[in-house]
Design a protein around this motif. Structure first.
Motif, PDB file in Angstrom:
ATOM      1  N   GLN A   1      32.672  41.029  29.593  1.00  0.00           N
ATOM      2  CA  GLN A   1      33.170  42.100  28.725  1.00  0.00           C
ATOM      3  C   GLN A   1      34.250  41.590  27.781  1.00  0.00           C
ATOM      4  O   GLN A   1      34.342  42.056  26.639  1.00  0.00           O
ATOM      5  N   LYS A   2      35.036  40.650  28.242  1.00  0.00           N
ATOM      6  CA  LYS A   2      36.050  40.080  27.360  1.00  0.00           C
ATOM      7  C   LYS A   2      35.407  39.233  26.267  1.00  0.00           C
ATOM      8  O   LYS A   2      35.865  39.209  25.123  1.00  0.00           O
TER       9      LYS A   2
ATOM     10  N   PRO B   1      32.843  42.467  24.025  1.00  0.00           N
ATOM     11  CA  PRO B   1      33.116  43.879  24.334  1.00  0.00           C
ATOM     12  C   PRO B   1      32.223  44.799  23.504  1.00  0.00           C
ATOM     13  O   PRO B   1      32.077  44.610  22.292  1.00  0.00           O
TER      14      PRO B   1
ATOM     15  N   LEU C   1      41.651  44.837  24.863  1.00  0.00           N
ATOM     16  CA  LEU C   1      42.204  43.819  25.763  1.00  0.00           C
ATOM     17  C   LEU C   1      43.617  44.190  26.197  1.00  0.00           C
ATOM     18  O   LEU C   1      44.021  43.943  27.334  1.00  0.00           O
TER      19      LEU C   1
ATOM     20  N   GLU D   1      38.898  45.747  19.301  1.00  0.00           N
ATOM     21  CA  GLU D   1      38.631  44.836  20.412  1.00  0.00           C
ATOM     22  C   GLU D   1      39.930  44.249  20.952  1.00  0.00           C
ATOM     23  O   GLU D   1      40.091  44.085  22.173  1.00  0.00           O
TER      24      GLU D   1
ATOM     25  N   TYR E   1      35.760  52.298  28.612  1.00  0.00           N
ATOM     26  CA  TYR E   1      35.451  52.280  30.043  1.00  0.00           C
ATOM     27  C   TYR E   1      34.103  51.627  30.335  1.00  0.00           C
ATOM     28  O   TYR E   1      33.547  51.807  31.417  1.00  0.00           O
ATOM     29  N   GLY E   2      33.576  50.877  29.357  1.00  0.00           N
ATOM     30  CA  GLY E   2      32.373  50.087  29.576  1.00  0.00           C
ATOM     31  C   GLY E   2      31.088  50.877  29.676  1.00  0.00           C
ATOM     32  O   GLY E   2      30.093  50.384  30.233  1.00  0.00           O
TER      33      GLY E   2
ATOM     34  N   GLU F   1      41.085  44.969  33.701  1.00  0.00           N
ATOM     35  CA  GLU F   1      39.947  45.584  34.379  1.00  0.00           C
ATOM     36  C   GLU F   1      38.610  45.077  33.854  1.00  0.00           C
ATOM     37  O   GLU F   1      37.557  45.422  34.384  1.00  0.00           O
ATOM     38  N   LEU F   2      38.636  44.277  32.781  1.00  0.00           N
ATOM     39  CA  LEU F   2      37.399  43.797  32.164  1.00  0.00           C
ATOM     40  C   LEU F   2      36.884  42.543  32.859  1.00  0.00           C
ATOM     41  O   LEU F   2      37.662  41.704  33.328  1.00  0.00           O
ATOM     42  N   THR F   3      35.564  42.403  32.908  1.00  0.00           N
ATOM     43  CA  THR F   3      34.948  41.188  33.422  1.00  0.00           C
ATOM     44  C   THR F   3      35.016  40.115  32.336  1.00  0.00           C
ATOM     45  O   THR F   3      35.322  40.389  31.166  1.00  0.00           O
TER      46      THR F   3
ATOM     47  N   ARG G   1      43.104  47.609  28.588  1.00  0.00           N
ATOM     48  CA  ARG G   1      42.325  47.543  29.820  1.00  0.00           C
ATOM     49  C   ARG G   1      41.886  46.119  30.176  1.00  0.00           C
ATOM     50  O   ARG G   1      40.929  45.913  30.915  1.00  0.00           O
ATOM     51  N   GLY G   2      42.568  45.152  29.612  1.00  0.00           N
ATOM     52  CA  GLY G   2      42.161  43.766  29.802  1.00  0.00           C
ATOM     53  C   GLY G   2      42.067  43.354  31.250  1.00  0.00           C
ATOM     54  O   GLY G   2      41.168  42.589  31.639  1.00  0.00           O
TER      55      GLY G   2
END
Length: 515
Positions: free
Chosen positions: A310-311, A314, A299, A295, A453-454, A305-307, A302-303
């Motif tokens: 998501q942060k 995750p 961050l 985790e 990539y979520g 790009e995360l909402t 791709r931190g």
């Protein structure tokens, strides 16, 4: 493995080439010569009929390319003649395949091979080589599809260390070779000399015949003549691949590999550097991480790009251990030097390599080196087609170069390579069940990489088709986030037994993500 085109022609799985003309991001550099050694690059670029490699065996491996010849000189035989090679001794090899000049041509027929084991000197029985490769081609109107180096090919077959070979290629609809290869039933040797003749000429399916064996209809009239035999592609050659040995894992980047003609190139350095965000330079493997470490890495990678959601929570599986290209011994001089990326990873397509399952886990790196060499040297591809490979013991291997945590554009599912990744399980799984270890590895890998990539492994997603035999170019297609090759292209890949397990892989991957 046997697949079916929309026209009911079979197709196979192994790594469909499909690279878009304008990928979202490309690190543009010059394309190197396709051969393993500089001395052979001119012959390779001249095409398969001129291709030759050095005659000496080396730790770097080699490819013997042998032109096929007609197996009968009987002019009374109508239609295209069977081709092949009579039994002979050759330099050691472990993987085989048949290639031909036109990558758009299909081989409609049967390819069978028998080999002699180095350790025992014993000849194998006849083994079928998967022939139908309609999904082994670039998407329409792509740069790679116009590359003059591309060749048509069968799937590769792993046979283990061998030094003798015999091959037969019989066109679809043709009679077996009289008195020679092609007369034996599938999976058997020809009948021994002196064997009793068949008691009658009645076909096994009960079709009525006349006294001379001519097929008739139910009312006794002569049956319609069978369809003419399909011609074989031109320029057929047998490729005998020696995967060579992996370089020592403690070597330093920039030093010469044993058996190499020159020190490590910039390609080898670049191939390792793209993984610098997850592993040390020149690492043979990327170590597994726990959930908390993964985790934190997410961050870092791709931190931005995360909402916020998501942060805060995750959904990503712990990063699994991955053997790098350096770890399995990739010769980085063979591949194209540039890395090609897509924008994200929305889906994973699962494949089998159709190379047979007669390998040990200790041999898996050799199998991968053999596939890599066959894809690049024999078929003219840019690199190995899959993004990742998995062996029967559950080991995960980096495939196409570009970085394991990045959205590398692969060549695995014709029409759906953009915004996806391809995972190939080593072996053939039409009738053989995949191991639990392999399935667990697929779940762990997808839980991590899709999580970057979520993507939810149990969900559906939409991909735009680049063209294929199931979906026209430009069609927006709803697919499982974890799909089989057959979901995007009409083929039986990844084999029925592996395909049946994908539902379990989806559930397990979602659980690893904490869903």
């Amino acid at each position: 493995m046997r697949g079916f085109l929309a026209s009911s022609i079979g197709v196979t799985c192994a790594a469909a080439l499909a690279l878009p003309l304008t990928p979202p991001a490309v690190a543009a550099t010059a394309r190197p010569a396709p051969g393993a050694e500089a001395a052979t690059s001119a012959a390779l670029s001249a095409g398969p009929s001129a291709r030759r490699e050095s005659t000496g065996q080396s730790t770097a491996g080699s490819t013997q390319s042998l032109p096929l010849v007609p197996l009968t000189r009987d002019r009374a035989v109508d239609g295209p003649a069977a081709q092949g090679l009579t039994r002979r001794t050759v330099r050691p090899f472990s993987l085989v395949g048949v290639v031909w000049d036109d990558p758009a041509a299909e081989l409609h027929g049967r390819v069978q091979i028998r080999t002699r084991e180095v350790a025992t000197g014993v000849w194998s029985g006849w083994q079928d080589v998967e022939t139908h490769n309609a999904d082994h081609a670039a998407d329409p109107d792509t740069e790679e599809g116009a590359d003059g180096r591309l060749r048509g090919a069968t799937a590769p077959l792993w046979v283990g260390a061998s030094n003798g070979v015999e091959l037969r290629v019989v066109p679809e609809g043709a009679e077996p070779v009289p008195g020679g290869p092609g007369t034996a039933p599938k999976g058997t040797d020809p009948a021994p000399a002196g064997a009793d003749p068949a008691p009658d000429k009645t076909p096994a399916d009960g079709t009525p015949t006349t006294a001379d064996g001519t097929a008739t209809t139910a009312d006794g009239t002569p049956a319609a003549a069978p369809a003419a035999a399909a011609p074989l592609p031109t320029g057929l050659r047998l490729e005998l691949v020696d995967p060579g040995e992996a370089a020592p894992q403690d070597e330093t980047l920039g030093a010469a590999r044993p058996g190499a003609l020159q020190p490590e190139t910039a390609d080898a350095v670049a191939g390792s550097t793209v993984n610098a965000d997850v592993a040390a330079l020149s690492a043979a493997e990327i170590p597994a991480l726990g959930r908390a470490e993964t985790e934190r890495e997410l961050l870092t990678l791709r931190g931005s790009e995360l909402t916020a959601a998501q942060k805060a929570k995750p959904y990503i599986g712990p990063r699994p251990r991955i053997v790098t290209r350096r770890g399995w011994g990739a010769n980085e001089r063979w591949r194209e030097s540039r890395f090609v990326y897509t924008s994200k990873v929305k889906a994973a397509f699962v494949h089998h390599t159709a190379t047979g399952s007669k390998y040990t886990c200790a041999q898996a790196p050799s199998v991968i080196r053999g596939i890599y060499r066959y894809h690049v040297v024999s078929m003219g591809w840019r690199d190995i087609g899959y993004n990742f490979l998995v062996d029967k013991c559950g080991n995960i291997y980096e495939g196409r170069a570009g970085g394991v945590a990045k959205a590398v554009l692969g060549a695995h599912t014709r029409g759906f390579n953009t915004n996806s990744m391809g995972i190939a399980v080593l072996g053939s799984y039409g009738s053989t069940k995949p191991s639990k270890s392999a399935l667990k590895a697929v779940a762990r890998l997808t839980a991590w990489k899709l999580g970057l990539y979520g993507a939810n492994p149990r969900a559906k997603t939409y991909l735009t088709s680049g063209g294929g035999n199931l979906y026209r170019k430009g069609k927006n297609v709803r697919l499982n986030v974890i799909s089989g090759h057959r979901d995007g292209f009409s083929t039986e890949c990844p084999g029925l037994q592996l395909y049946r397990k994908l539902g379990s892989a989806r559930s397990t991957a979602a659980r690893y993500q904490g869903r």
